[in-house]
Design an enzyme around this catalytic site. Structure first.
Site, PDB file in Angstrom:
ATOM      1  N   HIS A   1      42.846  41.327  45.288  1.00 11.10           N
ATOM      2  CA  HIS A   1      42.546  41.399  46.720  1.00 11.10           C
ATOM      3  C   HIS A   1      41.126  41.942  46.839  1.00 11.10           C
ATOM      4  O   HIS A   1      40.699  42.748  46.003  1.00 11.10           O
ATOM      5  CB  HIS A   1      43.427  42.400  47.458  1.00 11.10           C
ATOM      6  CG  HIS A   1      44.895  42.133  47.430  1.00 11.10           C
ATOM      7  ND1 HIS A   1      45.701  42.526  46.414  1.00 11.10           N
ATOM      8  CD2 HIS A   1      45.709  41.555  48.353  1.00 11.10           C
ATOM      9  CE1 HIS A   1      46.947  42.192  46.681  1.00 11.10           C
ATOM     10  NE2 HIS A   1      46.989  41.598  47.846  1.00 11.10           N
TER      11      HIS A   1
ATOM     12  N   ASP B   1      40.885  45.601  46.274  1.00  2.74           N
ATOM     13  CA  ASP B   1      41.174  46.104  44.919  1.00  2.74           C
ATOM     14  C   ASP B   1      39.865  46.198  44.147  1.00  2.74           C
ATOM     15  O   ASP B   1      39.671  47.092  43.336  1.00  2.74           O
ATOM     16  CB  ASP B   1      42.066  45.138  44.114  1.00  2.74           C
ATOM     17  CG  ASP B   1      43.346  44.763  44.821  1.00  2.74           C
ATOM     18  OD1 ASP B   1      43.821  45.574  45.628  1.00  2.74           O
ATOM     19  OD2 ASP B   1      43.852  43.654  44.553  1.00  2.74           O
TER      20      ASP B   1
HETATM   21  C1  XLS Z   1      53.387  41.745  48.373  1.00  2.00           C
HETATM   22  C2  XLS Z   1      52.764  40.541  47.845  1.00  2.00           C
HETATM   23  C3  XLS Z   1      51.284  40.654  47.536  1.00  2.00           C
HETATM   24  C4  XLS Z   1      50.658  39.296  47.458  1.00  2.00           C
HETATM   25  C5  XLS Z   1      49.174  39.287  47.575  1.00  2.00           C
HETATM   26  O1  XLS Z   1      54.597  41.866  48.482  1.00  2.00           O
HETATM   27  O2  XLS Z   1      53.483  40.154  46.717  1.00  2.00           O
HETATM   28  O3  XLS Z   1      51.085  41.399  46.390  1.00  2.00           O
HETATM   29  O4  XLS Z   1      50.992  38.649  46.265  1.00  2.00           O
HETATM   30  O5  XLS Z   1      48.763  39.821  48.770  1.00  2.00           O
END
Ligand code: XLS
Ligand code: CA
Ligand code: CA
Length: 439
Positions: free
Chosen positions: A103, A106
């Site tokens: 993200h 991140d």
């Molecule tokens: C959360 C999601 C997230 C997505 C990306 O539950 O799995 O991690 O994969 O935003």
């Protein structure tokens, strides 16, 4: 480029075979082993999730985090972001996964303004580009975190406040640019808080249309700046909102069709999200695959004892075999991959636990692939499954499949044929067959 070592004492993880008892070796994953005409590396396209592995200290609603990161060594979050990147690429090179996912937040911390956030992200993206060039690592997908900041408490693209939608737009614009700059092969939308807590204060139709409009704008901008990959939507039924709009694969496919997004979007199926929606992992994989929309996979698992999004690492061999049968029939997953959107347990506090977790996940799928291939080639699994439908292969059954019989025709055939014979579904036989192939 690396000057610090964050995982000392762990070397390159190698394949040593099923007899090995070395916990830092693969027993099944052999990247260049060819199974069903492709190397394991190409079958899986394994990715490490930046957020769980390098950002998540494992806090929960009852307590602060339990993991401490040697890369968090400065009081300046931008410096720490650089150390984190260095640590991440050391981890990737030791594990041998070809892809990673992140993200925007991140990778680089949000600044005090849109411009400062953009500057931070650009700086980290240019560093990541150098690491990618030096290591050969690739970006499976990028995404924007449109759920963590308090401004998104009522959603991002579906927020009732247009000012919030603008911020979501800014973040997605920047995350798309980052993805393109790093040659990302896909771009993911997970509808974090796109949903509602109650219809008393929600105009659902209006929110869904806003989401469609937002995604079309994102698609248009992505294509304009040269993004050639697949846009992915990741279904999830609930959590953090009570009711998420992207509930499950079938719901998302209907939304894509309704919003005219079918040509550019596919689905990223996460195992734990599917089980939260009361389906099996295989169910949503099949729904997506049969619609030609299986884009990528977030590999993890839930816990049968509770209904949370536990994001455990995937170690369930049965699930892996079922998933790999669907993937083999689908002709693979590229340009998607298998991303370990999974986190260590709260009490797994050693740095090296991150290796055990990923080794276990990769080995489970590698073993699942070999067993699935064996079942497809050497057992009568297909005959048992497809054999149930032979009455549609010719004659009146075929005419029905081709849409050539009316309800009156069916009535007359029923009268003429009399009561059907009982035909067993052979469930127990099939379960035994699967068990026999687990060697
Ligand atoms: C959360 C999601 C997230 C997505 C990306 O539950 O799995 O991690 O994969 O935003
Ligand atoms: Ca996910
Ligand atoms: Ca999850």
């Amino acid at each position: 480029m690396s000057t610090n070592e964050y995982f000392p004492g762990v070397g390159k993880i190698k394949y040593e075979g099923p007899e090995s008892d070395n916990p830092f070796a693969f027993q099944y994953y052999q990247e260049d082993k060819v199974v069903a005409g492709k190397t394991m590396k190409d079958h899986f396209r394994f990715a490490v999730a930046y957020w769980h592995s390098f950002c998540n200290v494992n806090n929960d609603p009852f307590g602060v985090g339990t993991r401490t990161f040697p890369w968090d060594k400065s009081s300046d979050p931008l410096d720490n972001a650089k150390y984190r990147l260095e640590a991440a690429f050391e981890f990737f090179s030791k594990l041998g996964n070809p892809y990673y996912c992140f993200h925007d937040v991140d990778l680089a911390p949000e600044g005090g303004s849109v411009a400062e956030t953009e500057k931070n992200l650009k700086e980290l993206v240019s560093l990541a580009k150098q690491y990618q060039r030096d290591s050969g690592m690739k970006l499976l997908w990028g995404t924007a975190n449109l759920f963590g900041h308090p401004r998104y408490m009522n959603g991002a693209a579906t927020n009732p406040d247009f000012d919030v939608v603008c911020h979501a737009g800014a973040q997605v614009k920047n995350a798309l640019e980052a993805t393109v700059e790093l040659d990302g092969e896909n771009y993911v939308f997970w509808g974090g808080r796109e949903g509602y807590m109650h219809l008393f204060n929600t105009m659902m139709r209006r929110e869904l249309d806003h989401m469609g409009t937002f995604l079309r704008a994102a698609r248009d901008y992505g294509r304009k700046i040269g993004f050639k990959g697949t846009f992915l939507i990741e279904p999830k039924p609930m959590e953090p909102t009570k009711q998420q709009y992207d509930f499950d694969a079938a719901t998302v496919i209907n939304f894509l069709r309704e919003q005219d997004l079918m040509d550019d979007f596919k689905l990223n199926i996460e195992a734990n999200h599917v089980t939260l929606a009361s389906h099996s992992f295989a169910h949503d994989l099949m729904i997506a695959a049969e619609a030609g929309l299986l884009g990528s996979i977030d590999a993890n698992r839930g816990d049968v004892q509770n209904g949370w999004d536990t994001d455990y690492f995937p170690t369930d061999l049965y699930d892996a075999i079922e998933a790999m049968i669907i993937l083999l029939d689908n002709g693979g997953i590229a340009p998607g991959g298998l991303n370990f959107d999974a986190k260590l347990r709260r009490n797994s506090t050693d740095l090296e636990d991150l290796f055990h977790a990923h080794i276990g996940g990769m080995d489970t799928f590698a073993r699942g692939l070999m067993i699935a291939d064996d079942i497809l080639n050497n057992s009568n699994f297909r005959e048992l499954r497809e054999g149930r439908y032979t009455s549609f292969d010719s004659g009146d059954g075929k005419k029905f499949e081709d849409g050539k019989l009316s309800l009156e025709d069916l009535r007359d055939l029923a009268a003429q044929k009399g009561e059907p014979e009982m035909r067993s579904g052979k469930q127990e036989l099939l379960e035994n067959l699967f068990n026999r192939y687990i060697k």
